[in-house]
Design a protein around this motif. Structure first.
Motif, short mmCIF file in Angstrom:
data_model
loop_
_atom_site.label_atom_id
_atom_site.label_comp_id
_atom_site.label_asym_id
_atom_site.label_seq_id
_atom_site.Cartn_x
_atom_site.Cartn_y
_atom_site.Cartn_z
N ALA A 128 0.82 -1.22 0.00
CA ALA A 128 0.00 0.00 0.00
C ALA A 128 0.85 1.27 0.00
N HIS A 129 2.13 1.15 0.43
CA HIS A 129 3.02 2.33 0.46
C HIS A 129 4.44 1.90 0.12
N ARG A 130 5.24 2.89 -0.29
CA ARG A 130 6.69 2.67 -0.35
C ARG A 130 7.23 2.97 1.04
N GLY A 131 8.21 2.17 1.46
CA GLY A 131 8.76 2.34 2.82
C GLY A 131 9.18 3.78 3.09
N ARG A 132 9.75 4.43 2.08
CA ARG A 132 10.28 5.78 2.34
C ARG A 132 9.18 6.83 2.54
N ASP A 133 7.94 6.45 2.25
CA ASP A 133 6.83 7.40 2.47
C ASP A 133 6.21 7.25 3.86
N LEU A 134 6.77 6.34 4.66
CA LEU A 134 6.16 6.05 5.97
C LEU A 134 7.02 6.54 7.13
N LEU A 135 6.36 7.02 8.17
CA LEU A 135 7.05 7.38 9.41
C LEU A 135 7.20 6.16 10.31
N GLY A 136 6.33 5.19 10.13
CA GLY A 136 6.40 4.00 10.95
C GLY A 136 5.02 3.39 11.14
N TYR A 137 5.01 2.28 11.88
CA TYR A 137 3.76 1.59 12.22
C TYR A 137 3.73 1.41 13.73
N VAL A 138 2.67 1.89 14.37
CA VAL A 138 2.57 1.79 15.83
C VAL A 138 1.33 0.96 16.18
N GLU A 139 1.53 -0.06 17.00
CA GLU A 139 0.42 -0.93 17.38
C GLU A 139 0.25 -0.90 18.90
N VAL A 140 -0.98 -0.62 19.32
CA VAL A 140 -1.33 -0.71 20.74
C VAL A 140 -1.98 -2.07 20.93
N HIS A 141 -1.60 -2.80 21.97
CA HIS A 141 -2.13 -4.16 22.15
C HIS A 141 -2.14 -4.50 23.63
N ILE A 142 -3.10 -5.31 24.04
CA ILE A 142 -3.02 -5.78 25.43
C ILE A 142 -1.79 -6.67 25.55
N GLU A 143 -1.20 -6.68 26.74
CA GLU A 143 0.05 -7.43 26.92
C GLU A 143 -0.15 -8.92 26.69
N GLN A 144 -1.27 -9.45 27.08
CA GLN A 144 -1.56 -10.89 26.97
C GLN A 144 -0.64 -11.72 27.87
N GLY A 145 -0.08 -11.09 28.87
CA GLY A 145 0.79 -11.78 29.82
C GLY A 145 0.75 -11.01 31.13
N PRO A 146 1.45 -11.52 32.16
CA PRO A 146 1.28 -10.97 33.51
C PRO A 146 2.33 -9.96 33.97
N VAL A 147 3.27 -9.58 33.08
CA VAL A 147 4.44 -8.82 33.57
C VAL A 147 4.07 -7.41 34.04
N LEU A 148 3.30 -6.67 33.24
CA LEU A 148 2.95 -5.30 33.65
C LEU A 148 2.18 -5.32 34.97
N GLU A 149 1.28 -6.29 35.09
CA GLU A 149 0.50 -6.39 36.33
C GLU A 149 1.42 -6.63 37.52
N SER A 150 2.38 -7.52 37.32
CA SER A 150 3.28 -7.84 38.45
C SER A 150 4.16 -6.64 38.81
N ARG A 151 4.39 -5.76 37.85
CA ARG A 151 5.21 -4.56 38.13
C ARG A 151 4.36 -3.33 38.45
N LYS A 152 3.06 -3.54 38.54
CA LYS A 152 2.12 -2.45 38.86
C LYS A 152 2.22 -1.28 37.88
N LEU A 153 2.28 -1.61 36.60
CA LEU A 153 2.36 -0.60 35.55
C LEU A 153 1.18 -0.74 34.60
N SER A 154 0.67 0.39 34.12
CA SER A 154 -0.46 0.37 33.18
C SER A 154 -0.01 -0.02 31.78
#
Ligand code: GLV
Ligand code: MN
Ligand code: MN
Length: 416
Positions: A180-206
């Motif tokens: 859909a694009h040439r790489g040089r026309d892109l700033l990047g791809y950013v994905e927000v996702h649930i962690e699907q694991g327990p690490v953030l919870e264990s470190r008390k981080l959002s």
């Protein structure tokens, strides 16, 4: 962003996650798979939210939902933000959906405040990531990135329909799409996702940022033996395909248990002819092996292949070993991740944890096209691929603040 405004935006995000979580192919549980009726309804619903945020909406040849907003500078580069809209079976409502809906709400907020970004943005709702309907994953992002191949089109679903047949649909026409694009026309791809694991919870981080995504290989194995009478065939004369498959399942588990950082899963098993008084003639199973180091994953696969062949030989079975997916580990962009980490620290009392992802994500495919970065959001009990998957509104609010902050930060540093 001001307190009241972000609270209202978070409320909107929560309502939309709930609404989208009701768009399903199976009453009583959430399931949306590639090109199903529910996927079409999801595209319509999310497309409307994209329009409300000022984005121009289209669906591409593979079924990806794309919402585009132009930047204030003509010819500026594009930032991609997204995730997948398909789900596993009996899914939670955050896996995938969060990474599509959160950027829409963030962009809607910026619009409401009259902020115009200098760069263009595209929010992507990929048509397929989970690999549920067909044995291989990432059909959506592969189509978007121009990495869909003829071999992908040949994969068949449980009803015998191929990916190619589904994509040709009523028109009878489908061509492998270009990127859909040439790489040089892109700033990047950013994905927000649930962690699907327990690490953030264990470190008390959002929230936290991702350093890289583990590699994964999926294989479809078929053991074939001979059907026979369960009452009259002595044990020594049997060629029981299921007994061979069972031995393999335990071998896969034992292999992965020897290395605490390796995981191997047999997630499906189909037995034919499937009667309590008939010796199983055929067993088809899927194997999924993952590790952050490609060499470790490959070595485990080699060992499991040898083991499957030995099981087949010793039990008078034949073995068909077919690799349906093979993705090496992927590193996130240091620059883009560093910028995202600054936003995380700004919104999380100076704290930012870096994690590796054991789960696969569209970022794996998108990394061939653009620099990638991922924001992980804490989920209750680390639970995912489960109907009880849950992210607290307070954590959604932090993630929303981070993405708004990141967009504004990027606007000041991006070479557009
Ligand atoms: C996708 O969720 C995967 O990692 O299997
Ligand atoms: Mn996902
Ligand atoms: Mn998933």
């Amino acid at each position: 962003m001001k307190r009241g405004k972000i609270e209202a935006a978070t409320g909107r995000l929560v309502r939309r996650l709930n609404d989208l979580g009701r768009v399903t192919d199976q009453p009583g549980r959430l399931a949306r798979t590639f090109h199903s009726a529910a996927m079409r309804r999801a595209n319509t619903l999310v497309g409307q939210w994209m329009r409300d945020a000022g984005l121009k909406v289209k669906v591409d040849a593979v079924g990806n939902l794309i919402g585009r907003g132009e930047g204030s500078r003509p010819g500026a580069k594009t930032l991609l933000l997204g995730s997948h809209l398909d789900t596993v079976l009996d899914a939670g409502r955050f896996d995938g959906a969060l990474g599509v809906l959160l950027p829409i709400v963030a962009l809607g907020e910026l619009r409401r405040r009259g902020v115009q970004l200098p760069f263009a943005v595209e929010v992507l709702g990929f048509a397929e990531e989970e690999g549920v309907r067909f044995a291989s994953a990432y059909l959506g992002s592969k189509g978007y990135a121009g990495r869909l191949r003829a071999a992908d089109l040949g994969q068949r679903d449980a009803r015998g329909l191929s990916v190619g047949e589904v994509l040709r649909g009523a028109s009878g026409r489908f061509q492998l799409p270009k990127a859909a694009h040439r790489g040089r026309d892109l700033l990047g791809y950013v994905e927000v996702h649930i962690e699907q694991g327990p690490v953030l919870e264990s470190r008390k981080l959002s929230v936290g940022v991702v350093s890289g995504i583990a590699g994964q290989t999926r294989v479809r194995l078929t053991f074939r033996g001979r059907a026979g009478h369960a009452g009259t065939t002595p044990m020594s004369l049997r060629r029981d395909a299921l007994a061979g498959a069972a031995e393999f399942v335990l071998a896969a588990e034992a292999c992965a248990r020897r290395d605490p950082t390796l995981v191997a899963t047999v997630g499906t098993l189909l037995v034919s002819p499937g009667a309590s008084n008939v010796i199983p003639a055929e067993a088809v199973l899927t194997l999924d092996v993952r590790h952050a180091r490609d060499a470790t994953r490959r070595k485990a696969l080699q060992q499991l292949f040898s083991r499957a062949r030995r099981i087949a030989r010793e039990r008078g079975l034949t073995l068909d070993w077919r690799q349906t997916q093979d993705d090496d580990a992927v590193a996130c962009s240091r620059e883009l991740t560093a910028l995202l980490a600054r936003s995380v620290r700004a919104q999380q009392h100076g704290r930012c944890l870096e994690l590796t992802s054991g789960a696969g994500h569209d970022g794996v495919v998108m990394s061939a096209m653009a620099a990638i970065a991922m924001l992980f959001v804490r989920c209750r009990g680390g639970l995912s691929h489960h109907a009880d998957e849950y992210v607290a509104p307070a954590d959604l609010e932090v993630a929303l603040r981070v993405i708004v902050d990141f967009l504004e930060r990027l606007a000041t540093v991006a070479v557009t």
